[in-house]
Design a protein around this motif. Structure first.
Motif, PDB file in Angstrom:
ATOM      1  N   UNK A   1       0.820  -1.331  -0.044  1.00 52.51           N
ATOM      2  CA  UNK A   1       0.003  -0.063  -0.014  1.00 52.51           C
ATOM      3  C   UNK A   1       0.924   1.271   0.043  1.00 52.51           C
ATOM      4  N   UNK A   2       0.460   2.103  -0.602  1.00 57.42           N
ATOM      5  CA  UNK A   2       1.202   3.452  -0.924  1.00 57.42           C
ATOM      6  C   UNK A   2       2.835   3.181  -1.403  1.00 57.42           C
ATOM      7  N   UNK A   3       2.670   2.436  -2.686  1.00 61.95           N
ATOM      8  CA  UNK A   3       3.798   1.886  -3.299  1.00 61.95           C
ATOM      9  C   UNK A   3       4.982   2.954  -3.420  1.00 61.95           C
ATOM     10  N   UNK A   4       4.950   4.193  -3.237  1.00 60.05           N
ATOM     11  CA  UNK A   4       5.982   5.057  -3.682  1.00 60.05           C
ATOM     12  C   UNK A   4       7.035   4.860  -2.368  1.00 60.05           C
ATOM     13  N   UNK A   5       6.403   4.341  -1.290  1.00 55.88           N
ATOM     14  CA  UNK A   5       7.445   4.036   0.004  1.00 55.88           C
ATOM     15  C   UNK A   5       8.223   3.052  -0.309  1.00 55.88           C
ATOM     16  N   UNK A   6       7.392   2.039  -0.913  1.00 55.20           N
ATOM     17  CA  UNK A   6       8.469   0.934  -1.074  1.00 55.20           C
ATOM     18  C   UNK A   6       9.534   1.124  -2.163  1.00 55.20           C
ATOM     19  N   UNK A   7       9.223   1.973  -3.155  1.00 54.09           N
ATOM     20  CA  UNK A   7      10.124   2.143  -4.291  1.00 54.09           C
ATOM     21  C   UNK A   7      11.210   3.154  -3.710  1.00 54.09           C
ATOM     22  N   UNK A   8      10.738   4.054  -2.803  1.00 54.42           N
ATOM     23  CA  UNK A   8      11.929   4.929  -2.052  1.00 54.42           C
ATOM     24  C   UNK A   8      12.824   3.837  -1.356  1.00 54.42           C
TER      25      UNK A   8
ATOM     26  N   UNK B   1      15.273  -0.997  21.967  1.00 55.98           N
ATOM     27  CA  UNK B   1      16.337   0.270  22.095  1.00 55.98           C
ATOM     28  C   UNK B   1      16.900   0.536  20.873  1.00 55.98           C
ATOM     29  N   UNK B   2      16.469  -0.080  19.717  1.00 59.78           N
ATOM     30  CA  UNK B   2      16.973   0.661  18.595  1.00 59.78           C
ATOM     31  C   UNK B   2      18.423   0.516  18.293  1.00 59.78           C
ATOM     32  N   UNK B   3      18.913   1.045  17.426  1.00 62.84           N
ATOM     33  CA  UNK B   3      18.381   2.286  16.292  1.00 62.84           C
ATOM     34  C   UNK B   3      17.780   1.270  15.280  1.00 62.84           C
ATOM     35  N   UNK B   4      16.635   1.916  14.802  1.00 65.91           N
ATOM     36  CA  UNK B   4      16.087   1.432  13.344  1.00 65.91           C
ATOM     37  C   UNK B   4      16.691   2.269  12.099  1.00 65.91           C
ATOM     38  N   UNK B   5      16.808   1.728  11.104  1.00 69.60           N
ATOM     39  CA  UNK B   5      17.199   2.431   9.869  1.00 69.60           C
ATOM     40  C   UNK B   5      15.929   3.208   9.350  1.00 69.60           C
ATOM     41  N   UNK B   6      14.592   2.248   9.437  1.00 76.19           N
ATOM     42  CA  UNK B   6      13.481   2.898   8.950  1.00 76.19           C
ATOM     43  C   UNK B   6      12.317   2.581   9.731  1.00 76.19           C
ATOM     44  N   UNK B   7      11.589   3.547  10.002  1.00 76.47           N
ATOM     45  CA  UNK B   7      10.275   3.404  10.611  1.00 76.47           C
ATOM     46  C   UNK B   7       9.070   3.414   9.822  1.00 76.47           C
ATOM     47  N   UNK B   8       8.276   2.814   9.898  1.00 75.46           N
ATOM     48  CA  UNK B   8       6.839   2.946   9.436  1.00 75.46           C
ATOM     49  C   UNK B   8       5.788   3.121  10.276  1.00 75.46           C
ATOM     50  N   UNK B   9       5.131   4.598  10.159  1.00 74.45           N
ATOM     51  CA  UNK B   9       3.931   4.472  10.923  1.00 74.45           C
ATOM     52  C   UNK B   9       3.000   5.252  10.262  1.00 74.45           C
ATOM     53  N   UNK B  10       2.262   4.503   9.483  1.00 73.09           N
ATOM     54  CA  UNK B  10       1.473   5.063   8.440  1.00 73.09           C
ATOM     55  C   UNK B  10      -0.195   4.962   9.065  1.00 73.09           C
ATOM     56  N   UNK B  11      -0.842   5.882   8.665  1.00 72.48           N
ATOM     57  CA  UNK B  11      -2.263   6.268   9.133  1.00 72.48           C
ATOM     58  C   UNK B  11      -2.352   5.573  10.564  1.00 72.48           C
TER      59      UNK B  11
ATOM     60  N   UNK C   1      13.452  16.671  11.674  1.00 78.72           N
ATOM     61  CA  UNK C   1      13.148  15.895  10.297  1.00 78.72           C
ATOM     62  C   UNK C   1      13.144  16.889   9.134  1.00 78.72           C
ATOM     63  N   UNK C   2      13.556  16.310   8.086  1.00 78.25           N
ATOM     64  CA  UNK C   2      13.618  17.100   6.949  1.00 78.25           C
ATOM     65  C   UNK C   2      12.589  16.206   5.683  1.00 78.25           C
ATOM     66  N   UNK C   3      11.752  16.742   4.975  1.00 77.24           N
ATOM     67  CA  UNK C   3      11.040  16.196   4.049  1.00 77.24           C
ATOM     68  C   UNK C   3      11.966  15.939   2.889  1.00 77.24           C
ATOM     69  N   UNK C   4      11.890  14.274   2.542  1.00 78.61           N
ATOM     70  CA  UNK C   4      12.690  14.039   1.288  1.00 78.61           C
ATOM     71  C   UNK C   4      11.778  13.323   0.242  1.00 78.61           C
ATOM     72  N   UNK C   5      10.599  13.486   0.362  1.00 79.76           N
ATOM     73  CA  UNK C   5       9.554  12.834  -0.290  1.00 79.76           C
ATOM     74  C   UNK C   5       8.169  12.803  -0.074  1.00 79.76           C
ATOM     75  N   UNK C   6       7.355  12.455  -0.535  1.00 78.76           N
ATOM     76  CA  UNK C   6       5.859  12.310  -0.160  1.00 78.76           C
ATOM     77  C   UNK C   6       5.595  11.671   0.879  1.00 78.76           C
ATOM     78  N   UNK C   7       5.406  12.209   2.137  1.00 79.95           N
ATOM     79  CA  UNK C   7       5.220  11.712   3.376  1.00 79.95           C
ATOM     80  C   UNK C   7       6.504  10.655   3.745  1.00 79.95           C
TER      81      UNK C   7
END
Length: 283
Positions: A94-101, A220-230, A272-278
């Motif tokens: 879902x929201x495939x642009x995230x998986x493309x990024x 404790x992390x750290x995480x490379x990516x966090x998905x927190x969608x909807x 945080x800085x915006x680097x793409x759609x959401x």
């Protein structure tokens, strides 16, 4: 004409299970204090319809009795109440642009960051019935073969959804339209009952855990990516700001936070800085 959102004390008293304003306000306050979800007057019908099923199934007479039940210390019904109220709408990729990024940008950075330890960690916060973390693992499996160690932590408040997610079994139409390459990497079809099951080689990279985002986090992390969608759409602004600060602490330097299509970071989250759609990067 009276506003549709104005409270009508008799509005829910002529239904199968009477629900007064006091009952509704108690439920809203308890849900907010438990998990941060904000329920406005426009959610009144939804709250009634979903919790009426619980009242019917456990044999209570009205919402007053139900409120007394969920207010008891360590009441197991409180978890069922939260499960009933939370919305779980998701799908594979879902929201495939995230998986493309993730595949075209973030994975190269992870390979460079972890060239020595070969340890990649991603968090799916609010994983619902599992489609999101499985989509992440299917994406990573293509790029991180042995000896790479990649893991996806998948958490959710809803214990029923986590049970389904752990099983990894879905209706066949849930994967309609997925490319054959993703199907082959991630799923086994069962033509007999029109279902698909996530392959064990994908499941082994995911750890499912129940977690209330507003309470203490055991990892404790750290995480490379966090998905927190909807997820944060249900929270008020102070709760969102605190949550984003905690995500920042959990991310590796330069790590990414993915939000849902109707969510965004405000000026209250300057780290945080915006680097793409959401899509936001820790700075």
């Amino acid at each position: 004409m009276e506003s549709m959102t104005q409270k009508d004390p008799s509005q829910f008293c002529d239904k199968e299970f009477p629900m007064t304003d006091k009952d509704f306000e108690f439920i809203c306050e308890l849900v907010y204090n438990t998990c941060g979800i904000v329920l406005g007057d426009h959610k009144r019908e939804m709250v009634y319809s979903r919790l009426a099923r619980r009242i019917r199934s456990i044999g209570l007479r009205d919402f007053k009795e139900y409120c007394e039940l969920i207010n008891q210390k360590n009441s197991p019904e409180l978890s069922e109440c939260i499960n009933s109220i939370t919305t779980n709408l998701t799908s594979f990729f879902r929201e495939n642009h995230h998986f493309e990024f993730l595949e075209n940008k973030a994975l190269a950075e992870m390979k460079s960051r972890h060239s020595v330890d070969k340890r990649v960690r991603i968090w799916s916060a609010g994983c619902s019935s599992g489609e999101e973390p499985y989509s992440i693992a299917i994406t990573l499996a293509k790029h991180f073969p042995t000896p790479w160690d990649f893991k996806v932590l998948a958490t959710d408040l809803d214990s029923n959804m986590l049970y389904k997610a752990k099983n990894g079994i879905y209706a066949e139409d849930s994967v309609d339209g997925l490319p054959s390459e993703k199907m082959e990497r991630g799923f086994v079809r069962s033509k007999a009952n029109r279902q698909v099951k996530v392959k064990p080689g994908i499941q082994e990279h995911i750890q499912f855990k129940r977690l209330n985002l507003l309470q203490q986090w055991p990892m404790k992390g750290p995480f490379d990516v966090i998905f927190c969608r909807n997820v944060v759409i249900y929270f008020d602004q102070p709760t969102k700001v605190r949550l984003f600060e905690r995500y920042w602490d959990m991310l590796a330097d330069g790590g990414y936070l993915f939000l849902g299509h109707s969510e965004s970071l405000s000026k209250d989250s300057p780290n945080f800085k915006s680097v793409g759609r959401t899509i936001y990067q820790k700075i």
